[in-house]
Design a protein around this motif. Structure first.
Motif, short mmCIF file in Angstrom:
data_model
loop_
_atom_site.label_atom_id
_atom_site.label_comp_id
_atom_site.label_asym_id
_atom_site.label_seq_id
_atom_site.Cartn_x
_atom_site.Cartn_y
_atom_site.Cartn_z
N UNK A 5 1.11 -1.24 0.04
CA UNK A 5 0.04 -0.20 0.04
C UNK A 5 0.79 1.32 0.15
N UNK A 6 0.65 2.32 -0.87
CA UNK A 6 1.34 3.50 -1.01
C UNK A 6 0.53 4.54 -0.23
N UNK A 7 -0.65 4.70 -0.66
CA UNK A 7 -1.57 5.86 -0.35
C UNK A 7 -2.92 5.39 -0.23
N UNK A 8 -3.59 6.05 0.54
CA UNK A 8 -5.27 5.65 0.95
C UNK A 8 -6.04 5.69 -0.08
N UNK A 9 -7.11 5.22 -0.16
CA UNK A 9 -8.16 5.64 -0.91
C UNK A 9 -9.26 6.26 -0.22
N UNK A 10 -10.17 7.28 -0.62
CA UNK A 10 -11.01 7.75 0.23
C UNK A 10 -12.31 7.49 -0.11
N UNK A 11 -13.33 7.42 0.65
CA UNK A 11 -14.67 6.98 0.46
C UNK A 11 -15.26 7.94 -0.44
N UNK A 12 -15.92 7.34 -1.53
CA UNK A 12 -16.60 7.78 -2.61
C UNK A 12 -15.46 8.13 -4.10
N UNK A 14 -13.26 7.41 -7.29
CA UNK A 14 -13.54 6.32 -8.36
C UNK A 14 -12.06 5.88 -8.28
N UNK A 15 -11.89 4.46 -8.30
CA UNK A 15 -10.64 3.83 -8.54
C UNK A 15 -10.43 2.93 -9.87
N UNK A 16 -9.12 2.78 -10.41
CA UNK A 16 -9.13 1.82 -11.47
C UNK A 16 -8.34 0.72 -11.08
N UNK A 17 -8.50 -0.58 -11.24
CA UNK A 17 -7.78 -1.51 -11.00
C UNK A 17 -7.27 -2.43 -12.19
N UNK A 18 -5.95 -2.67 -12.34
CA UNK A 18 -5.64 -3.21 -13.48
C UNK A 18 -4.96 -4.65 -13.13
N UNK A 19 -5.23 -5.49 -13.84
CA UNK A 19 -4.73 -6.71 -13.45
C UNK A 19 -4.01 -7.24 -14.61
N UNK A 20 -2.73 -7.90 -14.58
CA UNK A 20 -1.73 -8.28 -15.64
C UNK A 20 -1.50 -9.66 -15.39
N UNK A 34 -2.47 -3.43 -9.81
CA UNK A 34 -2.27 -2.06 -9.53
C UNK A 34 -3.68 -1.53 -9.28
N UNK A 35 -3.65 -0.80 -8.23
CA UNK A 35 -4.88 0.10 -7.62
C UNK A 35 -4.46 1.83 -8.02
N UNK A 36 -5.30 2.28 -8.81
CA UNK A 36 -4.86 3.88 -8.95
C UNK A 36 -6.25 4.68 -8.86
N UNK A 37 -6.03 5.99 -8.66
CA UNK A 37 -7.08 7.13 -8.38
C UNK A 37 -7.33 7.27 -10.08
N UNK A 39 -6.93 10.12 -11.08
CA UNK A 39 -5.85 11.12 -11.63
C UNK A 39 -4.45 10.49 -11.90
N UNK A 40 -4.28 9.06 -11.71
CA UNK A 40 -3.36 8.12 -12.00
C UNK A 40 -2.62 7.84 -10.81
N UNK A 41 -2.68 8.30 -9.60
CA UNK A 41 -1.96 7.96 -8.74
C UNK A 41 -2.13 6.70 -8.28
N UNK A 42 -0.69 6.00 -7.98
CA UNK A 42 -0.70 4.55 -7.52
C UNK A 42 -1.04 4.64 -6.19
N UNK A 43 -2.04 3.83 -5.81
CA UNK A 43 -2.44 3.66 -4.25
C UNK A 43 -1.78 2.29 -3.71
N UNK A 44 -2.02 1.10 -4.64
CA UNK A 44 -1.27 -0.10 -3.97
C UNK A 44 -0.91 -1.07 -5.42
#
Length: 86
Positions: A5-12, A14-20, A34-37, A39-44
């Motif tokens: 985990x790099x940064x927290x997600x906040x309630x509400x 929208x997140x993108x999840x990419x699977x390779x 990868x989980x990103x906000x 705006x492209x910021x990597x969360x996990x």
């Protein structure tokens, strides 16, 4: 299973999840995630290793035929970067 985990997600948010999926000749499947906000910021970032079992839940030691067929179709559909081959 692993996850960093790099940064927290906040309630509400929208997140993108990419699977390779990584092609394997053995009887397991490896995924990276990868989980990103928005705006492209990597969360996990994480990964899993999954195995095949038969109908009696016994571990398969070789890659099942349906998985070999899937990998063959998947690899033939992949677009290779210019100058590279599969």
């Amino acid at each position: 299973v692993s996850c960093r985990f790099y940064k927290p997600a906040r309630h509400g948010e929208s997140l993108g999840i990419a699977a390779r999926l990584h092609a394997k000749k053995s009887a397991r499947i490896d995924f990276d995630y990868e989980v990103r906000r928005q705006d492209g910021v990597l969360l996990a970032r994480g990964s899993t290793q999954q195995v095949f079992t038969d109908a009696q839940w016994k571990l398969c030691l070789t890659l099942p035929e349906f998985a070999r067929d899937f990998y063959a179709r998947w690899e033939s559909a992949m677009v290779q970067p210019q100058g590279r081959t599969a």
